[in-house]
Design a protein around this motif. Structure first.
Motif, PDB file in Angstrom:
ATOM      1  N   GLN A 356      62.454  80.644  63.157  1.00 10.27           N
ATOM      2  CA  GLN A 356      61.539  79.567  63.566  1.00 10.27           C
ATOM      3  C   GLN A 356      62.016  78.860  64.830  1.00 10.27           C
ATOM      4  N   ASP A 382      52.525  82.215  61.701  1.00 10.62           N
ATOM      5  CA  ASP A 382      53.786  82.676  61.128  1.00 10.62           C
ATOM      6  C   ASP A 382      53.769  84.157  60.776  1.00 10.62           C
ATOM      7  N   GLU A 561      56.765  75.287  61.014  1.00 11.88           N
ATOM      8  CA  GLU A 561      58.000  74.636  60.576  1.00 11.88           C
ATOM      9  C   GLU A 561      57.816  73.153  60.286  1.00 11.88           C
TER      10      GLU A 561
END
Length: 732
Positions: A356, A382, A561
């Protein structure tokens, strides 16, 4: 005569209507009959050439070889009935693994479950050429056997020690001898590593078969936890018929001592064991070992106690000397998903890391000197699963939530990161299993209201054929009146947009007000709101007049995140706020009876249910199955990843504990737990119960004897969901 004809016609019409009337979902359709269970492909393995795969069939008596391209049965590679030398006890197998050269097959049966991933079993080596089945070992069951890359040897674990069997000579020798229950473990993880780092083998062969690297766990300093075992049934323990027994094991609770770990390499030829120098080993984790293509370069992943610094070491197995190839530091924590997403590439010059670094989970390419070559993927989405790298075509393959957090697609991207190609064609939830050499992939697709379809696609995403369309399940579903799942979003008072779904009652009428049961899990990086097939208890409740709603709050996955890590140091606070806001939102809907809203969940979801009933009076009923009630009672790795140690964050632990909120409980609470829960200990429910009692709060409680965190065995699941259903029908 006309009157008689009319009566006959009406009778026939009524008969047809009755015959064609849709069935109502019954609880035993879900809990016992498996009415809506989809067909899957059991034990599918790609063969080395990437053109064929194998499947375990005929109730575990055959391993059958199929062509990816045509689907035709090519051969039967293992058949219990045709084995020339077969120990009498082997009537079927539970699983299998080919040797690297495919000349042998390691098969097993008589599985004895230990924890979530681990099990004991009787293993056998099947020599394909001679059709002989030979026991791997004679003395007791074994764990996690693995072929050496040259197919000549198998390493395995028994009684916390590692053994080496040389297949050519039939000899077995011990690699370690200091293994001891609740003290020293070699080659397999301790309880907390297995549960929270998600694996059950802690040894790896070098690519040239000359060395075996393994992790040693010294859990002597870890405090022991125990719980009683009764005679019970499923299984029945006759030895505890009069006096209960005790199950004892090492379980490090938040803030307490972990196992001390070390990494060693055993040389097969010299029979010497070398300890790897990985710097300061005080209070650290070694969650993975991974050899590079170079036998002189052993990859070791090392995490600090707070799990916000990850180091990738490369160690020399001969000297034990190591150097750091990659260091990742985060302000909060590093997600456990990265552990399986670090891969050394076949060229020996690069490795890939999925992390991330820019706020979303993306793919990064590094040299073997630890220098970043490039970020291969980017964007506000993601990667959710990394599948691997095709060295010939220089393509990475992965699953992502690129189009929506609710969906999953399969993609490829070139090594330069210039072209991302979507390989899956159907909208919904796609999961891929690639063949060796990445020429084909088996894709499992479904959506919320579409049954799973398993198909073979080629490397360009072109459909080759359908393996299983679950048409039989579809026909079965069409005979039932099935409440449909609908997705929605709403914005909270904190301006946070949340995703959810609702399953409306049969014959839904917007002018009628319905009771609501909110279903949720809410744990870190989890997701319940997915465009994916599932027929369960929720559809049963909707068939009985309840509106079922599920919302993924802050902390859940596939939204980057910031959203995922917003709950850091205050686990339970924002998540419960979002569930309470969901109830507030539902109360504004004309078809919701705001006086009849309930909430239920299991594990983290049970924790949520307990908190919500103390933080809000929105809820008439709450069911908490196997709940955490104070994070001080849970394990080190999971809890400290999100909360740090209780010594560092006492208010984070105490302010979000249902135990400390007992006096504010409102609504009817039903606590359910298994007495032999090795994961979320029964202690959680007992300590919570005591505080509720002292606060003068009435509640309901049920305990399943000898049941673990999953609460299953025999009639248990049906009993559980029948009991919860009746509780809801009476009280909501």
């Amino acid at each position: 005569m006309q009157k008689l004809t009319l009566i006959l016609v009406l009778t026939m019409l009524l008969g047809e209507a009755s015959f064609s009337q849709l069935k109502k979902i019954e609880l035993d359709d879900i809990t016992q009959k498996g009415t809506f269970r989809a067909q899957t492909i059991s034990g599918l393995r790609s063969m080395n050439d990437g053109k064929y795969y194998t499947v375990l069939e005929e109730n575990g008596t055959q391993i059958v070889k199929y062509s990816y391209k045509t689907g035709k049965k090519v051969d039967v590679l293992f058949d219990i009935q045709k084995i020339k030398r077969n120990p009498a006890e082997v009537e079927s197998i539970s699983g299998y693994e080919f040797s690297p050269d495919e000349s042998k097959i390691l098969v097993y049966n008589n599985v004895e479950k230990i924890y979530r991933h681990s099990f004991l079993a009787n293993y056998y080596v099947y020599e394909r050429k001679y059709r002989e089945l030979i026991p791997l070992a004679e003395e007791g069951k074994q764990q996690v056997p693995a072929f050496s890359p040259n197919s000549y040897m198998i390493a395995y674990v028994r009684n916390n020690n590692i053994y080496l069997k040389k297949l050519r000579f039939g000899t077995t020798s011990a690699i370690t001898e200091d293994g001891e229950e609740n003290k020293i473990i070699n080659g397999i993880p301790d309880w907390v590593y297995e549960e929270e780092f998600g694996y059950n083998r802690a040894f790896e062969w070098s690519p040239n078969s000359e060395d075996l690297a393994f992790v040693k766990f010294d859990e002597s300093g870890v405090k022991q936890y125990s719980f009683p075992l009764y005679k019970g049934s499923h299984p029945e323990r006759e030895e505890y018929a009069l006096y209960p027994g005790q199950y004892k094991y090492k379980y490090p609770k938040a803030g307490e001592d972990n196992s001390r770990v070390s990494v060693h390499v055993f040389n097969v030829k010299d029979r010497t064991t070398k300890t790897m120098d990985l710097g300061d080993m005080e209070d650290v984790y070694i969650p993975r070992l991974r050899w590079s293509t170079d036998p002189d370069k052993l990859g070791v992943l090392k995490l600090n106690r707070l799990q916000n610094q990850l180091e990738l070491f490369v160690a020399n197995p001969s000297s034990g000397v190591s150097n750091v190839l990659l260091t990742v530091r985060e302000d909060k924590f590093i997600t456990e998903s990265v552990l399986d997403n670090i891969q050394f590439l076949e060229d020996g010059k690069h490795f890939v890391y999925v992390g991330q670094e820019d706020g979303y989970n993306h793919l990064y390419l590094y040299t073997m000197a630890g220098i970043l070559v490039r970020q291969v993927t980017s964007g506000e989405w993601d990667i959710t699963n990394y599948y691997g790298f095709d060295n010939d075509e220089e393509l990475f393959y992965f699953q992502a939530a690129k189009e929506s957090p609710l969906k999953r697609e399969i993609y490829s991207v070139d090594i330069e990161g210039e072209e991302i190609v979507k390989l899956s064609s159907e909208e919904g939830f796609n999961e891929a299993d690639f063949s060796d050499h990445y020429e084909y992939f088996v894709n499992s697709w479904s959506s919320a209201n579409s049954v799973p379809v398993v198909s073979v696609f080629d490397e360009d995403g072109e459909l080759v054929r359908v393996i299983e369309d679950n048409s039989a399940l579809q026909k079965k579903v069409e005979k039932y009146d099935v409440p449909q799942k609908e997705f929605f979003t709403f914005t909270t008072s904190e301006d946070i947009e949340l995703n959810g779904y609702m399953i409306k009652p049969l014959n839904f009428d917007e002018s009628v007000q319905y009771p609501v049961l909110m279903s949720q899990y809410s744990g870190p990086n989890s997701q319940e709101v997915l465009d994916k097939w599932g027929m369960n208890w929720e559809q049963y409740l909707a068939s009985n007049g309840y509106l079922v709603v599920c919302v993924d709050g802050r902390g859940t996955g596939a939204r980057g995140e910031e959203f995922q890590k917003s709950t850091y140091m205050q686990l339970g606070n924002l998540e419960s706020d979002d569930q309470i806001e969901t109830a507030d939102y539902l109360s504004t809907l004309s078809y919701v009876d705001s006086t009849r809203i309930g909430i239920w969940g299991w594990s983290f979801g049970g924790y949520m249910s307990s908190i919500c009933l103390s933080k809000s009076d929105n809820f008439k009923v709450g069911i908490a199955v196997a709940p955490v009630t104070n994070w001080r009672y849970y394990d080190t790795i999971y809890t400290e990843r999100y909360m740090r140690k209780p010594q560092m964050n006492a208010s984070g632990y105490d302010d979000n504990s249902p135990i400390n909120m007992a006096e504010n409980l409102s609504g009817k609470l039903f606590l359910i737990h298994g007495s032999a829960d090795d994961n979320v200990h029964f202690q959680n429910t007992m300590e919570y119960s005591e505080q509720l009692i002292q606060a003068g709060k009435q509640f309901d409680m049920f305990v399943y004897p000898n049941r673990n965190h999953s609460i299953y065995g025999g009639n248990t699941r049906h009993h559980l969901f029948s009991m919860m259903s009746q509780y809801i029908f009476r009280n909501l």
